[in-house]
Design a protein around this motif. Sequence first.
Motif, short mmCIF file in Angstrom:
data_model
loop_
_atom_site.label_atom_id
_atom_site.label_comp_id
_atom_site.label_asym_id
_atom_site.label_seq_id
_atom_site.Cartn_x
_atom_site.Cartn_y
_atom_site.Cartn_z
N THR A 218 -2.18 32.66 13.69
CA THR A 218 -1.28 32.04 12.73
C THR A 218 0.15 31.96 13.28
OG1 THR A 218 -2.60 32.87 10.89
CG2 THR A 218 -0.34 32.19 10.40
N ALA A 219 0.61 33.09 13.84
CA ALA A 219 1.95 33.10 14.41
C ALA A 219 2.07 32.10 15.56
CB ALA A 219 2.29 34.50 14.91
N GLY A 220 1.01 31.99 16.36
CA GLY A 220 1.03 31.04 17.46
C GLY A 220 1.09 29.60 16.98
N GLY A 221 0.36 29.29 15.89
CA GLY A 221 0.41 27.93 15.34
C GLY A 221 1.79 27.60 14.80
N ILE A 222 2.40 28.58 14.12
CA ILE A 222 3.77 28.38 13.61
C ILE A 222 4.74 28.19 14.78
CG2 ILE A 222 5.68 29.48 12.39
CD1 ILE A 222 3.57 30.83 10.61
N GLY A 223 4.60 29.02 15.81
CA GLY A 223 5.47 28.91 16.97
C GLY A 223 5.35 27.56 17.65
N LEU A 224 4.12 27.06 17.78
CA LEU A 224 3.91 25.75 18.41
C LEU A 224 4.57 24.64 17.59
CD1 LEU A 224 2.66 23.91 20.52
CD2 LEU A 224 0.52 23.94 19.19
N ALA A 225 4.40 24.69 16.26
CA ALA A 225 5.02 23.68 15.40
C ALA A 225 6.55 23.72 15.50
CB ALA A 225 4.59 23.89 13.95
N LEU A 226 7.11 24.93 15.51
CA LEU A 226 8.56 25.07 15.64
C LEU A 226 9.04 24.63 17.02
CD1 LEU A 226 9.16 28.47 13.80
CD2 LEU A 226 9.76 26.17 13.00
N LEU A 227 8.23 24.91 18.05
CA LEU A 227 8.60 24.47 19.40
C LEU A 227 8.73 22.96 19.44
CD1 LEU A 227 9.01 25.08 22.45
CD2 LEU A 227 6.53 24.78 22.71
N ILE A 228 7.76 22.25 18.87
CA ILE A 228 7.81 20.78 18.86
C ILE A 228 9.02 20.31 18.06
CG2 ILE A 228 6.60 18.69 18.19
CD1 ILE A 228 5.38 20.23 20.58
N ALA A 229 9.28 20.96 16.91
CA ALA A 229 10.43 20.57 16.09
C ALA A 229 11.75 20.77 16.83
CB ALA A 229 10.43 21.36 14.78
N LEU A 230 11.87 21.91 17.52
CA LEU A 230 13.10 22.18 18.26
C LEU A 230 13.27 21.25 19.45
CD1 LEU A 230 13.14 26.09 18.17
CD2 LEU A 230 14.78 24.55 17.06
N ARG A 231 12.17 20.88 20.08
CA ARG A 231 12.26 19.95 21.20
C ARG A 231 12.63 18.55 20.72
NH1 ARG A 231 11.94 21.49 25.77
NH2 ARG A 231 11.55 19.43 26.66
N LEU A 232 12.18 18.18 19.53
CA LEU A 232 12.62 16.90 18.96
C LEU A 232 14.11 16.94 18.66
CD1 LEU A 232 9.63 16.17 16.56
CD2 LEU A 232 10.21 14.90 18.64
N MET A 233 14.57 18.06 18.11
CA MET A 233 15.99 18.22 17.82
C MET A 233 16.80 18.21 19.11
SD MET A 233 17.87 21.44 15.93
CE MET A 233 19.65 21.47 15.69
#
Length: 498
Positions: free
Chosen positions: A142-157
Amino acid sequence: AHLQPARSRWPIGQLCGLSPDRSFPAPSQRLRTICCGRMPGDLAHIMRVYWSLFLGNIVEWYEFAVYGYLQPYLEEQFFQGSAIAAWMGFGVTFFARPCGGAISGAIADRWGRSFAVNLTIVGMLIATCGQGLLPTYDSGRTAGGIGLALLIALRLMQGMSAAGEISTISTYIVEVGSRESLGRCMGLITATSSAGFLLAKGVVFFTTYALGEERMQDWAWRLPFLLASVPALTAIWGRRFMPESAVFLREMDAKRCGGETMVMSAIAVVRACWRSILIGIGGVASAGVLWYGGFVWLSSYLLERGQPADGAMLASLVARLLIMALSVPVGQLADTMGVAWVMLLANILLALFGFPLFYALQAFPTSVPVAVSALGVGYGALGALGGVFCLYVVELFPVSVRCAAMGVSYNVGLAVFGGLSPVAAQASLRLSPLGPGVLLALGGLVTALTVASSLALERGGFVRLAHVRPYPYFASMVLRCPEGSKCADIEPAVDASA
């Protein structure tokens, strides 16, 4: 000195250089007067007053490069061992760039270049450091899935912020720099871009050397992201004191007096300057392929093929130092022969030598001398010679839409040709072991054809290629001032701090 260019009286369709009857302005109309003396915006002045712009440029390219150099660790932490997925995570940043370039460009064209660059550096700081604080699959699914989603969001930012950063600082330097040293001033952008790549490589290398592979795989991969806070915060502090571009202030005053709209929508910019935008996209192609499909991806490729870590480090070091050392001399060449002449030469050479250099790396992947010669010296020299691409693109647009149009064209080109290059290079290995070499050569060919075709379009009166410094632009098109005359550019450079 306060006369406005003739184009300011033309309707929106003529913004990028066409007169109402589609004829191209005569040289006497385009030049008015040309100022050949020294101006406040020379190289030393630019470095002293606008140093925080270049420091922010280092931060921008540092983050892009550090992800690539940490790709083997991020592959395990976020992408469950998939190299292509990890490179897609790298590439997703580029797809946010066109949107970020358009938004930041509109802000810069409406409220000023200084305001826009202060916004972009804060966005880059949050996005870069945030990537070093994310949970991974080591903490659970679960933590890994959240981290991956946040990674993509931060890279878009990060992509949106970086898109506005490079387009706005390029515009800023063009508008405050002296026309006689414009290529050299813009060469500082290329030099600091390479400094960002070099800094990223050095931080990753020394962190790995000091802490070891096991700690890097466990937690130390976070440190290179977090260390970006030091130069970013310094740049934020320095940018509080920067003067606004006088060219932009003059344009704002003229529009207020004439009752014109202060800013155009992105759609209106594209409609007005679509030919110039397409030329800008093609002009960025080779730089995107070489910088990301070459320097970033090739380092990981060589390590996977057995190249010693010290050898890969040395090759990257030679390439970056060579680009940094040659950026200002190449800018001098552009100041003498014209930016289009240098662009055409650089990309013909990349089209000719991009494949043979990769062939040498593919044939001898474990050889340190071959890596240094091909990647360090060969691709490094080609990267330095083609480093005037920012000047080439920003010249295409008038001041009223310069940031927005530059943001769209530059970032679309970088998204398509830069963002996809590592994925395309990795995937091309399945078709042929020499596939990446073909891609590098094609990048040079696309930009060379773009430059050549744009010159033909200008001769036909369909586009205006140089809104800042028409001469020298291409060696065969140089116009010299009559004996004893004084010269002034279409957009006189008067620094607001002078």
